[in-house]
Design an enzyme around this catalytic site. Structure first.
Site, PDB file in Angstrom:
ATOM      1  N   HIS A 212       9.901  -4.233 -10.452  1.00 59.07           N
ATOM      2  CA  HIS A 212       8.712  -4.821  -9.830  1.00 59.07           C
ATOM      3  C   HIS A 212       8.965  -5.087  -8.338  1.00 59.07           C
ATOM      4  CE1 HIS A 212       5.124  -7.576  -9.754  1.00 59.07           C
ATOM      5  NE2 HIS A 212       5.819  -8.112  -8.765  1.00 59.07           N
ATOM      6  N   GLU A 213      10.026  -5.812  -8.051  1.00 62.80           N
ATOM      7  CA  GLU A 213      10.327  -6.124  -6.650  1.00 62.80           C
ATOM      8  C   GLU A 213      10.680  -4.836  -5.904  1.00 62.80           C
ATOM      9  OE1 GLU A 213       9.493  -8.968  -5.678  1.00 62.80           O
ATOM     10  OE2 GLU A 213       9.377  -9.958  -7.631  1.00 62.80           O
TER      11      GLU A 213
ATOM     12  N   GLU B 269       0.728  -5.746  -4.660  1.00 62.05           N
ATOM     13  CA  GLU B 269       0.900  -5.846  -6.110  1.00 62.05           C
ATOM     14  C   GLU B 269       0.644  -4.491  -6.770  1.00 62.05           C
ATOM     15  OE1 GLU B 269       2.064  -8.263  -8.102  1.00 62.05           O
ATOM     16  OE2 GLU B 269       2.491  -9.506  -6.350  1.00 62.05           O
TER      17      GLU B 269
ATOM     18  N   HIS C   3       7.536  -3.403  -4.500  1.00 65.32           N
ATOM     19  CA  HIS C   3       7.178  -4.076  -3.238  1.00 65.32           C
ATOM     20  C   HIS C   3       8.046  -3.543  -2.092  1.00 65.32           C
ATOM     21  CE1 HIS C   3       4.424  -7.167  -4.636  1.00 65.32           C
ATOM     22  NE2 HIS C   3       5.280  -7.682  -5.499  1.00 65.32           N
TER      23      HIS C   3
END
Lengths: 519, 519
Positions: free
Chosen positions: B280-281, B310, B284
């Protein structure tokens, strides 16, 4: 008469609105400086390499904002109001220190135009790269033109800052307020003579110290754990600190006494590097952590000068941290961390190993006897450079001659000689503070022995809290309220005197090397 | 006509001196913001607890300097010159984006007086403490007065910023420029209905997913090594990044694309937390690292909005990172890191385990089916709060009723209910960007499948470089030059459309849970 005794917590008087206003400005400057220091810490401990250029811009920007703040008309006017008035009895020593340091910052910033400061930053960056390459390729010539530019800029800086007797004094004063070449000559003369004599006596004695127990395989994680344990033992407060790793050990603060951090650089094959660096940096850190909370976010929080700072790192590292009584109290930690290495090594052997004297070409590896000779070589050369007495081109030759004369060794190349230190990529005047630190440390160590006649036995029992408590009360708490010379006098009852160091050094190494006494 | 195609590197035109001048101002602001972000990163990854108060002052100071910079007359005048002129054909899209974002910053800063901003910072700090205590003691009443103050301040902010239709829109626009309640209602309606229906179908099917393989003993150091390996595989560039640990995973940047870092928070007993957070990170971070180097130190470097951000974290985490083809390509890394755990677990079982659906009370633990229902509860409530339709006191009751209605579960106490998230201690309007991210992600995922008909087989071979290369070229490189709606249209050929998400979700979970088809 000093209104404020250094045994009570230093306080700014809040009755005068000018002091409050000055504090507002100083708080802002301290916060912005702290943000710059956080970015520097990050640069040394975590920053990825790809960020180098963009970080350079960020650092230049914060320097620009700081220059703007330091040269503001409002600050100038306030200091105009306060510089005389603060001598009145209604003000405290903390107020006077604050105004003095604010004036130093204001005058430095207003005397040095932003263009010059920016040019210095650019030359410093270029010089650093040129130095790194020159050292790698052992090519002094490729660095010489950068060094000449730095010399020229530093001479301009000195001329703009102003001086009484010697141009070099203006640069010295930046690191050690109030220090001059004349005073240094007086202080360093006996150090040079004693060190040279002692080295000759050790070498001619034929006696040796076996330091082989410090070599072997020491996993980094265990070295860090040992460093933490030693630091905790010294009284370093991890709730206001942090230990990390970086290529060169250093200590930094982002709002003393509340956030003071240090780094080490463990060597897998050599235990001494990390533990002595931890104790050395721990000394710097205890000093910053001991600064009174009332001084936070001002230029009088933290250390009084680079010399005062080195006095604490050296005090903890050498007179304390390389003494047998200290290790009698702490050797368990070493043995528990590396049982297989030290089961058969007794504490006296371990402590002796930390004191092996060996004239070398490299300053940062030097023992206590030869260390100051390395510094004095640099001091003599940089002073001559700045005062215009020697040319950059002749530096390698002069360097090698001084090494031969003072240390009896001669660099085989410039990488091991004149190119070894980073300092001259950024300026001149810093090196003497290392030796000043050693002198102050020996003088304070003497005072500690006078105050605590049972010093060694308490140390041998593993206790160092009495040392920290005394240093906090008599030195650390007042931060930079007093100039270094005044501070040393308040702490030891006497202005800096080199005899404490020369006696300390001679006594210590006569014993370690079992030297025949002379007259 | 758009002058600049998003397939060429975005550039500022250097012919107009006003753009150069604007860039100078934006560079300074970007540098100062970056220093603030470095200090925040430090706060989350290294700072000792004792530094909390002094760091608070430092952060306030940098915010003050930034406010001063954002409201400067020189910036105002420049933007006055540029706001119309930049629409001329001689300017680039990058110029137009730069002026638009500079205007946003300038207007926000000039519309919100410094006193209000400071008051917000104070209330936020107090509210955060009150919330932490309230959650710990399950005592909503003690938090309610702080929440009321935040509501009042945010209403004032919205009124000062201005809006057309709904007060809440002014706040939404801060996180997702151009977004309105009206648009959100259209986008979220189908998501709510599809999620509810799908959840009911899964529950009534009686089919289950066994996720027990994700539980056990997973030493933190090995989890971190696995996270690094997965991130490297995604194309995250460690020479411009760094992974650390912090209580809550996050990504931050100090000068995209050159310094982009992320954190994880491994759970010793549960593998999913760290690896899915890393992916997830990582999403980003890839977005920030993909921003064109030409945009560095400007407000158009990095992500276009929180929703756009997101979209990338969710895209990599869910459609890609929770798919069986992805793990066919990457499962070796998991097995090699934890051989004893996964020797007997096949890749299909592992990938299924990551997709277990379980209505829960806690948003951050939610699966893909229920996640947006958690968000919609919050969106509906915060919108009503800001528009004055509900009172703070009735929040717990309304919260619980919505959970019962949408998710079929009801909090046993407020700590597990309305007090679970930190967000409302600082403001409103952020939550919808999570669901927007999911919608954008599904739409982009659809585009990727259209562009790469062999998407799944390439993924299964362990390759994700084709995905990253495409996203960089079509999305990441342009940073925040375009508003999010325009950006999504440029990337997918269509403005945001919720049907991609609802179809994606339904197809995926019909298959995983082997649901009987309807109509």
């Amino acid at each position: 008469m000093l209104k404020q005794d250094n045994r009570t917590a230093p306080e700014f008087t809040r009755s005068d609105p000018h002091i409050d206003e000055l504090l507002d400005l100083m708080h802002e400057i301290a916060d912005l400086s702290a943000l710059g220091s956080i970015a520097e810490w990050d640069q040394n401990t975590a920053m990825p390499e790809g960020a180098t250029t963009v970080r350079g811009f960020q650092m230049a920007t914060i320097q620009g904002v700081l220059h703007e703040r330091w040269t503001s008309t409002r600050l100038g006017n306030l200091l105009g109001e306060l510089r005389q008035k603060v001598q009145q009895a209604s003000f405290s020593d903390a107020d006077r220190g604050l105004v003095r340091e604010a004036l130093r910052g204001y005058e430095r910033a207003t005397k040095l135009p932003r263009k010059l400061v920016e040019e210095m930053a650019r030359v410093q960056a270029g010089s650093f790269n040129a130095w790194r390459r020159a050292r790698e390729h052992n090519d002094f010539a490729s660095f010489a033109s950068w060094l000449s530019r730095t010399v020229a800029l530093e001479r301009e800086v000195a001329d703009r800052l102003g001086f009484v007797e010697s141009r070099y004094d203006a640069l010295l004063d930046e690191y050690e307020p109030g220090m001059t070449t004349r005073k240094l000559n007086t202080l360093f003369g006996p150090v040079r003579e004693t060190s040279k004599t002692l080295l000759e006596r050790i070498e001619s004695s034929g006696n040796t110290v076996d330091a082989s127990c410090l070599e072997g395989e020491f996993p980094v994680a265990q070295q860090i754990a040992l460093c933490e344990r030693l630091l905790r033992g010294m009284g370093y407060d991890f709730s206001r600190g942090e230990i990390a790793q970086s290529p060169h050990p250093f200590t930094t603060s982002f709002g003393s006494p509340f956030d003071v951090r240090l780094t080490v650089h463990p060597d897998k094959r050599f235990l001494q590097a990390s533990i002595m660096a931890a104790i050395h940096e721990g000394g710097h850190a205890l000093y910053e952590q001991g600064s009174a909370p009332t001084l936070v976010r001002t230029p009088v929080a933290g250390g009084a000068s680079m010399g005062a700072h080195e006095s604490q790192s050296r005090l903890w590292e050498n007179p304390i941290g390389r003494s047998e009584p200290y290790w009698q109290g702490k050797y368990t930690a070493v043995r528990e961390t590396f049982p297989e290495h030290f089961a058969q090594v007794d504490v006296a052997t371990f402590a002796r190993a930390l004191n092996k004297v060996q004239p070398s070409l490299i300053r940062i590896e030097a023992d206590e006897v030869t260390y100051n000779l390395h510094i004095i070589v640099r001091f003599e050369l940089e002073k001559a450079l700045i005062n215009g007495d020697v040319a950059v081109e002749s530096l390698p030759r002069l360097w090698n001659a001084k090494y031969r004369e003072y240390l009896g060794v001669e660099p085989v190349n410039d990488a091991q000689g004149v190119l070894q230190d980073i300092h001259w990529t950024s300026g001149f005047g810093y090196f003497p503070t290392y030796t000043l630190g050693n002198l102050y440390a020996a003088q304070i160590f003497h005072t500690l022995h006078t105050v605590f006649p049972d010093f060694d036995s308490r140390l041998a029992s593993g206790d160092t809290t009495f040392i920290l408590a005394w240093l906090r009360e008599h030195m650390y708490t007042v931060g930079a309220i007093y100039l270094p010379e005044e501070l040393i006098k308040r702490v030891t009852g006497e202005v800096p005197n080199p005899n404490y160091f020369t006696r300390y050094l001679t006594n210590k190494f006569e014993k370690i090397y079992n030297l025949p006494k002379i007259d």
